[in-house]
Design an enzyme around this catalytic site. Structure first.
Site, PDB file in Angstrom:
ATOM      1  N   ASP A  65       0.853  -1.170   0.000  1.00 22.92           N
ATOM      2  CA  ASP A  65       0.000   0.000   0.000  1.00 22.92           C
ATOM      3  C   ASP A  65       0.904   1.239   0.000  1.00 22.92           C
ATOM      4  O   ASP A  65       1.912   1.268   0.707  1.00 22.92           O
ATOM      5  CB  ASP A  65      -0.888  -0.007   1.247  1.00 22.92           C
ATOM      6  CG  ASP A  65      -1.739   1.237   1.346  1.00 22.92           C
ATOM      7  OD1 ASP A  65      -2.535   1.483   0.439  1.00 22.92           O
ATOM      8  OD2 ASP A  65      -1.583   1.974   2.341  1.00 22.92           O
ATOM      9  N   ASP A  96      -1.510  -0.501   6.341  1.00 19.92           N
ATOM     10  CA  ASP A  96      -1.634   0.018   7.696  1.00 19.92           C
ATOM     11  C   ASP A  96      -2.990   0.621   8.020  1.00 19.92           C
ATOM     12  O   ASP A  96      -3.200   1.072   9.142  1.00 19.92           O
ATOM     13  CB  ASP A  96      -0.558   1.084   7.954  1.00 19.92           C
ATOM     14  CG  ASP A  96      -0.807   2.363   7.170  1.00 19.92           C
ATOM     15  OD1 ASP A  96      -1.529   2.298   6.158  1.00 19.92           O
ATOM     16  OD2 ASP A  96      -0.282   3.414   7.573  1.00 19.92           O
ATOM     17  N   ASP A 140      -7.149  -1.322   4.326  1.00 19.03           N
ATOM     18  CA  ASP A 140      -6.231  -2.403   3.936  1.00 19.03           C
ATOM     19  C   ASP A 140      -6.604  -3.735   4.585  1.00 19.03           C
ATOM     20  O   ASP A 140      -6.087  -4.775   4.192  1.00 19.03           O
ATOM     21  CB  ASP A 140      -4.790  -2.066   4.333  1.00 19.03           C
ATOM     22  CG  ASP A 140      -4.264  -0.838   3.622  1.00 19.03           C
ATOM     23  OD1 ASP A 140      -4.621  -0.645   2.449  1.00 19.03           O
ATOM     24  OD2 ASP A 140      -3.513  -0.070   4.249  1.00 19.03           O
TER      25      ASP A 140
END
Length: 774
Positions: A468, A669, A673
């Site tokens: 990410d 995080d 996600d």
């Protein structure tokens, strides 16, 4: 909840996890027997850990904790309740589960005695070892060197050996007797039978021929006595077990050190007066004071003051983190400069430190799939060895027919005893758990939490890692660089309204906009706030409907974007900024442009991930122009960039990679996600993220550095490699040693030394993991 309540608990809403301490296990056979016995209870499954002397048991409704303890005790071991996790489902244990009181054993003194009898700690073994060594030295010298022999030396040697094979060897004999009472056998059975057989054979031989050693050194050849075998084997095995106990304690030092990191005292403000209390007595919402150089006693939020906090104890990162009013701090970290007033948000078992300890403990108590092979073998190992020893003795005699001389009888006996001693599966039982214990402990010191042993297997096969962008590859601390009005609404009002609606969101972009707007002036009140993860936010402000978010979010809410507005967005994207739409009463009124910075270590971390054989893929909800700029800066190929991806799109992207044959790890995080972390073959949560992301992940990196993700994968693979090495040598040792002993090519004394050495070597090999990353 009292201990009696815990023990009698039967009415539970569903499966729960119970942890118990088990005393008296000595080898893989013990582990397999306890697991097998517990598994016979309807709906119960157990994972037993030898070096931790504990078990994690999944218990269905209708089975009480007392039944679990009674089952273990019926197997021949002492069991006490560590804690009951009935408040959390067994399928998804909460890392902060509360520990209930132990003391479930009705007779703690008896339990301690039994633990001592089974081998116990290094302290309990040391007197036995010292006594055995002192007596064994003359026994060995008199038996092996004819120059030292004197008339009737055999009787002296026998008398000196007697305390060794009785008192010093009592841990083996008692354990063997307990197991025999339950019609089972372990490595202690092999030791007890082998040592006793050697001593009794020698004693009977000497009694039948009192003049056997009457002539001392003048006697030709070696007398058919094996007192020295009994004494030396017991001494070697006690030495091996003593070294094992010390090494296993050292392997668990990392977890103990982690759990002892917390502050012991806290200074609280009560009626304006500072009062020192034990840190364990802190309550949620209580205000406490932390001066420079002091540890922060629990998790909280700064209410006054600013400082730099050393988080290295928790995250492994050496650079202090600046904190000020409104920012969270973690217990066990150190305040380096200014005086802070902090409001406690988590105490006791809910703190980050307690959750870390719980996760590490749970991982160490679990069992990797690779360990099941050892368990299956050990379940039948000891009975098979006993049969092999009997067959060895019989075949030696058979091949000696028609006349069996005393020398041939001695050879048959020696071979059978050597088989019993060389076969003890100590190393087999220690191979996996000690490696796991050391590896996960070292990981915790580096700020890496491995949720369970299955993770080790997963890291071996992973070939693709999805990253990410925001908060993982980049700092995730966006700053507003421009406000672009699209209508007659002034830029200041666009910022003010956007800041107000974003102030209720947890997303990093929202934080940046709200903070920037707050610096420019007071934000208005917000009503009817709603949020769509990965889309945007909506609220009522001053009687107007205000939206902020992505273009798709506005269109879903029937906001029409003009060609001029879209042109302004493209212009911002080409500058490498992230642009957020702001709409009022159904009309797009402006864009908030933000920019993120790439983390200093991201490029090196991605390079290291590639060295580990992983293909990095950048996945982000941001626009393609920004994503490509970030990817180029850190070394990710343009074709491996997936931009403008919604949360459900992240799950689909991971699933598509898996469908294409990739084994996927993902690092993220945020709340958006969590689903993708759960979908991935290996989910890696960055510790700066949300609790839900950490809960969904398999590995948690407590810091913000992407380099720790590479370290986590490398250490997991190293741990698995160590376990495999341990298992190979444990299997190889027994596979080679048993036939060599059966052929009469192995002296029982050497067999005893080799068996003890194999266990120590397995533990020593595992302890090398403590130096990982140094």
């Amino acid at each position: 909840m009292s201990a009696a309540d815990i023990l009698s608990q039967t009415a539970t809403p569903g499966p729960r996890t119970v942890e118990i301490d088990i005393e008296g296990m000595t080898c893989a056979s013990c582990v397999a027997r306890v697991e097998r016995k517990l598994g016979k209870l309807d709906g119960v499954s157990a994972s037993v850990n030898l070096p931790l002397e504990s078990a994690v048991v999944t218990v269905p409704a209708g089975i009480s904790n007392q039944q679990i303890l009674d089952t273990v005790k019926a197997t021949g071991y002492s069991a006490t309740l560590k804690h009951d996790a009935g408040s959390r489902p067994a399928t998804n244990p909460h890392p902060g589960a509360t520990r209930e009181g132990s003391g479930a054993d009705a007779n703690p003194e008896s339990a301690a005695q039994e633990h001592k009898a089974h081998g116990g700690t290094a302290a309990t073994l040391l007197p036995l070892l010292v006594t055995a060594a002192i007596l064994t030295i003359p026994v060995f010298l008199f038996s092996m060197f004819t120059a030292l022999q004197f008339p009737h030396w055999g009787w002296v040697v026998g008398i000196l050996t007697l305390p060794v094979v009785t008192w010093a060897a009592w841990p083996f004999h008692r354990a063997a007797a307990i197991n025999a009472r339950h019609f089972s056998s372990t490595m202690d059975t092999l030791v007890s039978i082998g040592v006793s057989a050697a001593f009794l054979f020698s004693a009977v031989t000497l009694a039948m021929d009192p003049m056997l050693t009457a002539h001392g050194s003048a006697m030709e050849g070696h007398a058919p006595l094996y007192f020295e075998v009994s004494a030396v084997v017991v001494t070697f095995l006690l030495l091996g077990r003593y070294l094992e106990a010390k090494a296993k304690a050292k392997a668990g030092d990392a977890l103990k050190a982690l759990l002892e990191l917390g502050a012991k005292e806290a200074t609280v403000l009560r009626n304006g007066i500072e009062v020192k209390i034990p840190a364990a007595e802190l309550a949620v919402d209580e205000i406490f004071v932390v001066r420079p150089g002091e540890k922060i006693p629990t998790d909280g939020v700064v209410t006054d003051g600013s400082s730099a906090v050393d988080t290295s104890l928790i995250t492994g990162e050496s650079v202090p983190v600046d904190v000020s009013v409104g920012e969270p701090v973690t217990g066990a970290t150190i305040n380096t400069s200014g005086r802070l007033l902090i409001r406690a948000t988590r105490v006791g078992s809910e703190t980050t430190l307690a959750q870390m300890g719980k996760l590490v403990s749970t991982a160490q108590a679990g069992k990797a799939p690779i360990a099941r092979l050892a368990d299956r073998i050990s379940a039948v190992f000891v009975p098979v060895v006993l049969i092999i020893a009997v067959v060895t003795f019989g075949l030696w005699l058979l091949f000696s027919l028609p006349v069996i001389s005393s020398a041939e009888l001695q050879s048959a006996f020696t071979a059978a005893v050597a088989v019993l001693i060389i076969a003890c599966p100590c190393a087999l039982g220690l191979a996996t758990p000690v490696g796991l214990l050391t590896g996960t402990g070292r990981a915790a010191q580096l700020g890496i939490l491995i949720k369970g042993p299955q993770v080790l297997e997963d890291t071996r096969t992973v070939d693709t890692i999805v990253l990410d962008k925001t908060g993982t590859v980049t700092e995730g601390k966006l700053s507003v660089v421009d406000v672009v009005p699209l209508t007659q609404v002034p830029a200041a009002d666009v910022l003010r309204l956007a800041g107000a609606v974003e102030s209720h969101s947890e997303h990093p972009i929202a934080h940046a906009i709200a903070a920037h707007a707050a610096d420019a002036g007071t934000l208005p009140e917000v009503t009817d706030f709603t949020s769509s993860p990965g889309g945007g936010v909506r609220a009522g402000i001053e009687g107007r409907a205000v939206l902020a978010g992505r273009a798709g979010w506005l269109e879903e809410n029937h906001v029409v974007l003009t060609a001029e507005a879209k042109s302004a967005l493209i212009d911002q994207q080409q500058r490498g900024t992230t642009a957020i739409w702001v709409a009022v009463d159904g009309e797009a009124v402006g864009l908030i442009a933000l920019k993120d910075t790439i983390k200093a270590g991201s490029e090196a971390a991605i390079s290291r991930l590639k060295e580990l054989g992983l293909r990095p893929i950048l996945l982000t909800g941001d626009n393609m122009a920004v994503a490509l700029q970030v990817a180029a800066a850190v070394g990710i190929a343009a074709e491996d960039v997936h931009a403008e991806v919604l949360p459900e799109g992240k799950v689909a992207a991971v699933a598509q990679l898996q469908a294409d044959g990739a084994t996927v790890a993902m690092a993220g995080d945020g709340v958006n996600d969590a689903a993708a972390l759960a979908q991935a073959d290996l989910g890696i949560a960055m510790g700066s993220g949300t609790d839900v992301a950490i809960e969904a992940a398999d590995l948690t990196v407590m810091g913000n550095d992407l380099g720790q993700v590479a370290t986590a994968i490398a250490l997991s693979r190293k741990t698995l490699g160590t376990i495999k090495t341990n298992l190979f040598w444990a299997f190889f040792y027994n596979a080679i040693g048993i036939p060599v002993a059966a052929l009469g090519l192995l002296n029982p004394m050497i067999a005893g030394g080799a068996m003890a050495a194999s266990s120590v070597l397995v533990v020593a090999n595992s302890l090398r993991l403590r130096r990982f990353g140094r």
